[in-house]
Scaffold this active site. Structure first.
Site, PDB file in Angstrom:
ATOM      1  CB  SER A 212      -0.951  -0.037   1.194  1.00 49.13           C
ATOM      2  OG  SER A 212      -1.885   1.004   1.156  1.00 49.13           O
TER       3      SER A 212
ATOM      4  CG  ASP B 291      -2.722   4.235  -1.330  1.00 52.42           C
ATOM      5  OD1 ASP B 291      -3.500   4.073  -2.280  1.00 52.42           O
ATOM      6  OD2 ASP B 291      -2.767   3.533  -0.309  1.00 52.42           O
TER       7      ASP B 291
ATOM      8  CG  ASP C  27      -6.339   1.012  -0.708  1.00 54.31           C
ATOM      9  OD1 ASP C  27      -5.475   1.911  -0.605  1.00 54.31           O
ATOM     10  OD2 ASP C  27      -6.360   0.007   0.019  1.00 54.31           O
TER      11      ASP C  27
ATOM     12  CG  ASP D 250      -3.083  -0.443  -2.221  1.00 52.24           C
ATOM     13  OD1 ASP D 250      -3.116   0.749  -1.853  1.00 52.24           O
ATOM     14  OD2 ASP D 250      -3.661  -1.359  -1.604  1.00 52.24           O
TER      15      ASP D 250
END
Length: 444
Positions: free
Chosen positions: A103, A242, A246, A244
């Site tokens: 992430s 960010d 989400d 990833d």
């Protein structure tokens, strides 16, 4: 029920090369997950996506081998946002979705997280089942029963179309200039295309990954890069994701940054303005009190979950509500997607602006975030803050002083011997003074 050794609140995460983020453990993990899947399905199929970290190649290979060795077929999606993997898992009727990502962490870290066949987070019981399987010897499939692997070449295109489908057909982004910052992460290809194909003029930053630069001075965790780019290109909006994708941060033409708390309110307000029923919204313990006050003034219930989008989702499902989120930019609209999605959240915000004909500042004029003061107090070895009578008495006094126009939150750090003392109030000086009074009760 046994406790979990490896799984945290969002899968398994750590520094690459240090247990458990090593190729041998990840192979065993995939084999164990495959064995769990085989209990209920003769020939499971798993989708694997990843972000842009250099370690993704190694971990992808380990996962592929582990699943194949248990007789599970694998579909490799390549770099794709976490919510994209969740969507394709559901759309392809796969048994499981797997994401290789840490992430918003920097590139030395990586992690593995899983989505159910319905594209949602898996239960604690499932994770405990996997950890129990990890303790058992592997059961290697023979040659005739090994799993196979293939690549899905159009995974990104399918996800792009899904994102676009969440934006109203009678609206367009023509004439709108948007700076898109993908944090050199998983959305570096798809994010610019989503906005471009809806008509926007797109300026891309943070869209040149080299395996080592994910989240480095760009993206949702470093929004100052987005603010500067919006001003430099005289853009109408800026969208930062960010690693990833989400999580979302949003900037207007004046370079003002809007956090997840404000955007969550905007999403609820937009629906109310279209006479949609919004029975309630879920935030977290850290959600600014101004959001709670503003929603309640509109007749909307507000519930606080523990910090973490996993817990927000649990509360939404418990109440059968649709909207929730965190100040960090994890936003959930469960009638649009089963999980938090930075791109879809950005489209919901842009849709509200385009439909209203107002600026973002005008739409959020009635909500002014309460000033917050956060003081980290280092605890002595063995110090039990929960039994501190001075702290308890002072907390009651502060809460009485604030009345319904402020809030106290005291919670321990999960990683350090610190106690986080936070006070919100309409007046910044009052918040500072009250927080200091509380912190002083813990002084050595």
């Amino acid at each position: 029920m046994m406790s979990r050794k490896y799984f945290g609140t969002d899968g398994i995460r750590g520094t690459v090369g240090i247990d458990p983020i090593t190729p041998d453990f990840v192979l065993r993990l995939a084999h164990a997950v495959g064995r769990v899947l085989k209990k209920t399905e003769a020939r499971p199929t798993v989708l694997i996506g990843k972000d842009t970290r250099i370690s993704g190649y190694m971990l992808e290979s380990a996962l592929e081998s582990g699943f194949n060795s248990a007789g599970v077929d694998v579909v490799l999606l390549g770099p794709l946002p976490t919510p994209g993997v969740a969507y394709l898992t559901r759309a392809q009727r796969a048994s499981l979705g797997v994401v290789i990502s840490a992430s918003h962490n920097d590139y030395p870290d990586n992690g593995i997280k899983f989505f159910s066949a319905q594209g949602s987070k898996l239960s604690d019981a499932w994770e405990i089942d996997v950890e129990a399987e990890l303790q058992r010897p592997p059961v290697w499939a023979d040659s005739a029963n090994l799993g196979k692997a293939r690549r899905m070449d159009d995974a990104a295109g399918r996800y792009i179309e899904f994102c676009k489908s969440t934006f109203s057909n009678d609206l367009t982004l023509k004439g709108v200039r948007i700076v898109v910052d993908a944090a050199h992460g998983a959305a570096y290809q798809v994010a610019p295309k989503v906005f471009h194909e809806l008509g926007a003029e797109v300026v891309s930053i943070g869209c040149a990954p080299d395996g080592l630069n994910i989240n480095h001075e760009v993206g949702a965790t470093h929004p100052e890069a987005l603010v500067a780019a919006v001003k430099a290109h005289r853009a109408d909006f800026g969208v930062a994701l960010d690693g990833d994708a989400d999580r979302l941060q949003f900037v207007d033409a004046q370079g003002r940054l809007y956090n997840g708390d404000e955007l969550l309110y905007l999403m609820a307000d937009d629906r109310l303005g279209r006479d949609e029923h919004v029975p309630g919204v879920v935030g977290t313990l850290m959600t600014n009190m101004a959001v709670e006050v503003a929603l309640k003034a509109r007749g909307v219930q507000f519930v606080r979950a523990k910090v973490g989008d996993r817990y927000v989702l649990e509360e939404l499902e418990r109440h059968k509500w649709l909207l929730g989120g965190e100040g960090s930019g994890h936003l959930l609209a469960l009638d649009k997607h089963t999980t938090g999605d930075g791109l879809i959240s950005a489209l919901q915000v842009l849709q509200a602006v385009q439909r209203s004909g107002k600026t973002l500042a005008q739409l959020l004029a009635e909500i002014t975030l309460f000033p917050q003061t956060l003081i980290n107090v280092r605890l002595r070895a063995g110090q039990d803050w929960k039994t501190n009578t001075r702290l308890a008495e002072e907390t009651r006094a502060v809460e009485t002083e604030l009345g319904g126009a402020g809030r106290v939150l005291i919670r321990p750090s999960g990683t350090e011997p610190l106690l986080r003392v936070m006070v919100e109030a309409r007046d910044a000086a009052q918040a500072q003074a009250c927080a200091q009074r509380l912190a002083d009760t813990l002084a050595v």
